[in-house]
Design a protein around this motif. Structure first.
Motif, PDB file in Angstrom:
ATOM      1  N   ARG A 118       0.844  -1.195   0.000  1.00 56.99           N
ATOM      2  CA  ARG A 118       0.000   0.000   0.000  1.00 56.99           C
ATOM      3  C   ARG A 118       0.875   1.239   0.000  1.00 56.99           C
ATOM      4  NH1 ARG A 118      -2.396  -3.378   3.927  1.00 56.99           N
ATOM      5  NH2 ARG A 118      -4.594  -3.788   3.530  1.00 56.99           N
TER       6      ARG A 118
ATOM      7  N   SER B   1       1.723   4.711   1.584  1.00 58.18           N
ATOM      8  CA  SER B   1       1.594   5.216   2.951  1.00 58.18           C
ATOM      9  C   SER B   1       2.053   6.665   3.000  1.00 58.18           C
ATOM     10  CB  SER B   1       2.455   4.365   3.888  1.00 58.18           C
ATOM     11  OG  SER B   1       2.599   4.985   5.148  1.00 58.18           O
ATOM     12  N   HIS B   2       1.243   7.504   3.641  1.00 54.80           N
ATOM     13  CA  HIS B   2       1.620   8.919   3.769  1.00 54.80           C
ATOM     14  C   HIS B   2       2.856   9.090   4.634  1.00 54.80           C
ATOM     15  CE1 HIS B   2      -1.843  10.441   1.668  1.00 54.80           C
ATOM     16  NE2 HIS B   2      -2.639   9.686   2.409  1.00 54.80           N
ATOM     17  N   THR B   3       3.038   8.222   5.617  1.00 53.06           N
ATOM     18  CA  THR B   3       4.182   8.368   6.522  1.00 53.06           C
ATOM     19  C   THR B   3       5.407   7.569   6.090  1.00 53.06           C
ATOM     20  OG1 THR B   3       3.257   6.626   7.915  1.00 53.06           O
ATOM     21  CG2 THR B   3       2.758   8.899   8.527  1.00 53.06           C
ATOM     22  N   ALA B   4       5.199   6.360   5.599  1.00 52.69           N
ATOM     23  CA  ALA B   4       6.333   5.504   5.246  1.00 52.69           C
ATOM     24  C   ALA B   4       6.627   5.490   3.752  1.00 52.69           C
ATOM     25  CB  ALA B   4       6.061   4.075   5.721  1.00 52.69           C
TER      26      ALA B   4
ATOM     27  N   ARG C 129       5.682   3.573   1.556  1.00 54.11           N
ATOM     28  CA  ARG C 129       5.219   2.259   1.103  1.00 54.11           C
ATOM     29  C   ARG C 129       5.117   1.358   2.325  1.00 54.11           C
ATOM     30  NH1 ARG C 129       7.448  -1.872  -3.224  1.00 54.11           N
ATOM     31  NH2 ARG C 129       7.740  -3.636  -1.850  1.00 54.11           N
ATOM     32  N   ALA C 130       4.021   0.647   2.435  1.00 58.01           N
ATOM     33  CA  ALA C 130       3.821  -0.272   3.554  1.00 58.01           C
ATOM     34  C   ALA C 130       3.479  -1.648   3.008  1.00 58.01           C
ATOM     35  CB  ALA C 130       2.697   0.233   4.453  1.00 58.01           C
TER      36      ALA C 130
END
Length: 83
Positions: free
Chosen positions: A63, A65-68, A70-71
């Motif tokens: 997915r 991810s706004h923080t990582a 890519r999750a």
């Protein structure tokens, strides 16, 4: 005329991939777990059906991810219990 919808092409559905045996072994070793300890996903889930996964396959879900950025998540494909 009806056209078959590919659920994986929908913007809200993350990328689903069946993992190979070597990748699964590495994942289990990295986290010191068994496949039964992975979160489950049913064999009749539309995305699971679309990629052709079977019970006991392990799926990698990627997915944005706004923080990582890519999750990654992992799921063990299981049969839905019969009622």
């Amino acid at each position: 005329m009806s056209t078959k919808l590919n659920v994986l092409e929908h913007a809200m559905v993350p990328d689903h991939k069946i993992m190979g045996e070597d990748d699964v072994s590495e994942l289990l070793s990295r986290y010191n777990i068994t496949t039964e300890q992975l979160p489950k996903i049913y064999h009749d889930d539309p995305a699971v059906r679309e990629i052709g996964a079977n019970a006991d396959d392990v799926i990698r879900i990627i997915r944005a991810s706004h923080t990582a950025g890519r999750a990654e998540a992992y799921r063990l494909v299981v049969k839905r219990p019969k009622k």
